[in-house]
Scaffold this active site. Structure first.
Site, PDB file in Angstrom:
ATOM      1  CE  LYS A 178      69.369  23.860  57.684  1.00 26.00           C
ATOM      2  NZ  LYS A 178      69.234  23.873  55.973  1.00 26.00           N
ATOM      3  CE  LYS A 192      67.704  14.494  52.852  1.00 31.11           C
ATOM      4  NZ  LYS A 192      68.453  15.058  53.932  1.00 31.11           N
TER       5      LYS A 192
HETATM    6  C1  LIG Z   1      69.496  23.386  55.153  1.00 28.27           C
HETATM    7  C2  LIG Z   1      70.116  23.679  53.929  1.00 28.27           C
HETATM    8  C3  LIG Z   1      70.540  21.933  53.688  1.00 28.27           C
HETATM    9  C4  LIG Z   1      71.503  21.080  53.921  1.00 28.27           C
HETATM   10  O1  LIG Z   1      70.773  20.195  54.238  1.00 28.27           O
HETATM   11  P1  LIG Z   1      71.056  18.466  54.504  1.00 28.27           P
HETATM   12  O2  LIG Z   1      69.772  17.630  54.135  1.00 28.27           O
HETATM   13  O3  LIG Z   1      71.408  18.475  56.199  1.00 28.27           O
HETATM   14  O4  LIG Z   1      71.460  17.872  54.064  1.00 28.27           O
HETATM   15  C5  LIG Z   1      70.360  22.651  52.182  1.00 28.27           C
HETATM   16  N1  LIG Z   1      70.086  23.745  51.191  1.00 28.27           N
HETATM   17  C6  LIG Z   1      69.747  23.716  51.592  1.00 28.27           C
HETATM   18  C7  LIG Z   1      68.445  24.923  50.731  1.00 28.27           C
HETATM   19  C8  LIG Z   1      69.122  24.235  53.109  1.00 28.27           C
HETATM   20  O5  LIG Z   1      68.575  24.709  54.036  1.00 28.27           O
END
Ligand SMILES: *Cc1c(COP(=O)(O)O)cnc(C)c1O
Length: 817
Positions: free
Chosen positions: A666, A552
């Site tokens: 996810k 993240k």
């Molecule tokens: C899903 C996603 C995010 C969001 O991630 P969080 O952990 O919910 O902040 C950020 N960057 C990418 C590349 C993602 O696929």
């Protein structure tokens, strides 16, 4: 019998290969023997795009002429990920493509990877916009996404020899744009600056300069819906680019000046994900894309009408404001209605309020956008007047409602005092029909804390729509093995379009055969990732270890430092030869995170993680027990490879700080178990999957508030907890900086003296949770059973469900057509 509903186009592999050959010759004059994977990718994309064109045209017409209210999604960011695999899936051409590539002598994966992913977003917010576009099309809803075609997307992250982040420009268009159609005929003029004068009782704006907004249209195909919506991204160009007169006077710089000025507006995505201070160019970007989009929407629905009835505008389209970045649209629509079409204020305001809805994405006060009044007035003088009137009307309304003066001052759109600012979240709240948060907890805190006064005044305005992710990209495409297993288990592949069907997997969590097959899938995915990591990043994680992943954006509130301190504590334990029992569970810890280039603490944390990885991985005492990797440049493509291979997902933000999170969804949908705080959508995930299938730990929101109130003292935890002491002392001693005690001094000082996000307070509970996780992992079939239940019970975290919630709670209630 398995029932298959996945689309399949009538084109054969041989026809696909022939189509690629033809385009290679036409475009570059090469055959497949001379072509590069990038050229093959471009030719294949063009073929798919051409095949989609008739449906696209048809969807556009249905949108403009149909009776269903269109959704206009306004977002400064779209983090799309690679387009070709998604388009192939939706067009039903994946198998034909794979076979055609082999026939042409190419590995299909190499061709897919030749696409430079469009990184037109920072992280969660931009990815959410992309998931919603996918779901809108898949649910056959008319929608148009509006945004900016940044010349450079989110920076490419590289690490230097000291493990420090540096940034390289993301030159995503260098090989050409295989998916964007330039639509010169739809260009709009966008004006800035100048003065406002009074003429015959009307306010007249005389802008000082303007640019041309040229749209590039990207197809957004739906899965098995036949609909192809449009993502319309604006590029800024000079109205008359080249000054020939100046050129002829040998003033070559002056000749291109206007061009440079105009191009700057859409040149680059701001790499922050919160706390962006008032930057003039950013305000220019926001107004640029919003003004072009509103003009475009009016042109779409009132094509060629001399006296359009704009009171019906909200019946044609409703705009969803994705965070505060497009909120200037409220003032711009007012300007259009008042100045361009002569509506009275009251009616203009009624139309505007009915047209907009606002999604708030944060709770951090520093992330709520504000613009200095002076900057705003200089760049958008007419809009400034309009916002002043909105503010004055709002204040009058509050007085009529008997709100006391102190509260009114706290709620004003334009602050009082020396350096007044415009609070865009407040403008959005006042100017919209509905305001939503992005997870139940977040929406509650918005109403109780962040926008509390507004909730008191307008209780009916507030609602929640919990975020979601598209199962097409994050399951079907990213995890084909799991997808096949689910399809077999359910006897149908219809779950890809209706994720609630995953609940049918629930009984299979008790089927030994199914559990064993699930474990195989996970093992194979881990092996795949190990090979990919070897090829791509030069490290080779051991697939027999637990893959423990935290990916993240790097932000203090997300608490990567909690994870790295726990890793250091475990390392310290290993080298002390100490308590061997928990180390029976060997782990591979994988980080992925970009830090905003100006965010010093985040960058220092990156440096620490890289150096902890360096030291641990080089220490033979950790062999077979603990390894740490930090591949650079976390993006959608990395997420697609890593998430299906993950055993344990880290969602460890301080409670009350992560609005929702979407990576948590996810991971759960790909059969990883979560260790998480009771924050954002973690709370809902845990409720759905059951507390016994989720590793919760740490302070909850109320406890965080209570601790804040009583006076938080991080040092006390250091004094009490030997594991924490060992970890922090090791960092302070220079163990991860070649003996230098200064390198991480700022971090260490922050942990012990300040610790805004209470890492120290949660450390003990986090370590204890990790030991419970080690215990659980020791029974692989039990672990797998929990993972299957996570998948079976997380169907509601599809972005299809989220879009349906928007429809019933926000978009439909205004429909009158
Ligand atoms: C899903 C996603 C995010 C969001 O991630 P969080 O952990 O919910 O902040 C950020 N960057 C990418 C590349 C993602 O696929």
């Amino acid at each position: 019998m398995t029932e298959l509903t996945e689309p399949r186009a009538s084109i054969s592999a041989a026809e696909f290969a022939e189509g690629v050959r033809k385009r290679l010759v036409q475009r570059w004059g090469v055959d497949e023997a001379a072509a590069s994977p990038v050229q093959i990718y471009q030719a294949a994309s063009q073929l798919v795009r051409d095949r989609m064109a008739p449906s696209w045209k048809c969807s556009n017409r249905r949108m403009a002429e149909g009776t269903t209210r269109t959704v206009g999604y306004l977002s400064a960011e779209y983090l799309l990920g690679r387009q070709l695999p998604n388009a192939l899936l939706d067009a039903g051409m994946t198998d034909q493509f794979n076979e055609a590539m082999r026939e042409l002598g190419f590995d299909p994966d190499d061709v897919i990877e030749a696409e430079h992913e469009p990184g037109l977003g920072n992280g969660g917010l931009g990815r959410l916009a992309a998931c919603f576009m996918d779901s809108l099309a898949s649910l056959d809803l008319p929608a148009i996404g509006y945004g900016i075609r940044y010349r450079y997307g989110i920076f490419e992250q590289v690490f230097d020899a000291n493990g420090r982040q540096s940034e390289k420009p993301d030159d995503w268009l260098s090989a050409g744009d295989a998916w964007g159609y330039r639509q010169t005929e739809r260009a709009q003029r966008v004006a800035f600056g100048g003065q406002v004068t009074e003429q015959g009782g009307h306010r007249v704006w005389h802008p000082a300069w303007s640019v041309q907004a040229v749209p590039y249209d990207y197809p957004i195909p739906g899965y098995a819906s036949g609909r192809i919506n449009t993502l319309r991204l604006w590029q800024s160009e000079a109205l008359d680019g080249f000054d020939l007169q100046r050129f002829n006077q040998s003033d070559y710089g002056g000749a291109v000046q206007a061009q440079v000025r105009a191009n700057t507006i859409s040149a680059i995505l701001y790499p922050e994900d919160s706390n962006t201070d008032g930057k003039r160019l950013r305000l220019e970007q926001q107004y640029f894309f919003v003004a072009a989009s509103l003009a475009d929407a009016i042109a779409t629905f009132y094509h060629g009408q001399a006296h359009p009835d704009l009171s019906a505008l909200p019946d044609h389209i409703c705009f969803q404001l994705n965070d505060t970045h497009p909120v200037i649209g409220i003032a711009e629509l007012m300007r259009i209605l008042l100045d361009d079409f002569g509506y009275e204020w009251a009616q203009a305001w009624e139309i505007t309020q009915r047209t907009f809805n606002y999604t708030c994405h944060t709770l951090l006060p520093e992330a709520l956008e504000e613009w200095p009044r002076s900057l705003f007035a200089e760049l958008l003088p007419r809009h400034m007047e309009i916002i002043e009137r909105i503010d004055a009307d709002f204040v009058r309304y509050l007085r009529d409602e008997q709100v006391d003066q102190e509260r009114i001052d706290a709620m004003r759109i334009i602050t009082r005092g020396e350096d007044p600012t415009i609070r865009m979240a407040y403008l959005a709240t006042v100017g919209s029909t509905k305001v939503n948060g992005v997870a139940q907890l977040h929406s509650r805190l918005l109403q109780e804390v962040t926008l509390r006064d507004f909730h008191t005044v307008y209780p009916g305005k507030f609602t929640n729509v919990t975020n979601g992710v598209t199962p097409r990209r994050f399951m079907r495409l990213a995890n084909p093995r799991l997808s096949d297993l689910i399809t077999e288990g359910l006897g149908t592949d219809s779950w890809v379009a209706d994720l609630s069907k995953l609940s049918g997997l629930e009984p299979l969590a008790d089927d030994d055969g199914f559990v064993a097959r699930f474990m195989h899938v996970k093992d194979d995915n881990k092996r795949d990732f190990a090979l990919y990591a070897q090829r791509r990043y030069g490290f080779s994680p051991d697939p027999s270890t637990m893959f423990d992943v935290m990916v993240k954006r790097l932000h203090e509130y997300k608490r990567q430092s909690l994870k790295i301190l726990a890793v250091i504590a475990d390392y310290s334990d290993i080298i002390a030869g100490g308590s061997d029992n928990h180390r029976a569970q060997p782990r591979t810890v994988i980080f992925g995170a970009k830090a905003a280039p100006g965010y010093a603490m985040a960058k220092l944390t990156i440096q620490l993680i890289n150096n902890v990885a360096r030291v641990i991985n080089a220490d033979p005492r950790t062999d077979g027990l603990l390894k740490v990797y930090f591949p650079a440049n976390y993006n959608i493509s990395m997420a697609e490879h890593l998430i299906p291979a993950t055993d344990l997902d880290e969602q460890i933000s301080q409670a009350g700080k992560e609005a929702s999170g979407t990576s948590n969804m996810k991971f759960a949908l790909n059969g990883a178990l979560t260790v998480g705080t009771l924050d954002g959508a973690n709370v809902e995930i845990r409720e759905k999957v059951g507390a016994e299938n989720f590793f919760a730990f740490g302070l909850n929101v109320d406890q965080v508030h209570a601790l804040d109130a009583e006076g938080y003292a991080p040092m006390a935890y250091y004094d009490k907890d030997a594991r924490l002491r060992a970890a922090i002392d090791m960092v302070a001693s220079g163990a991860f900086s070649h003996g230098d005690r200064d390198t991480y001094r700022k971090l260490v000082q922050d942990w012990l003296k300040h610790d805004q996000f209470m890492v120290m307070a949660d450390f003990g509970a986090y370590m204890d949770a990790q030991r419970r996780i080690d215990q659980a992992y020791r029974q692989p079939d039990q672990w797998a059973r929990k993972a299957i239940l996570n998948i079976a019970r997380c169907g509601s975290f599809s972005s299809d469900r989220a879009v349906e919630d928007y429809l019933t709670r926000i978009w439909m209630p205004g429909t009158r057509r």
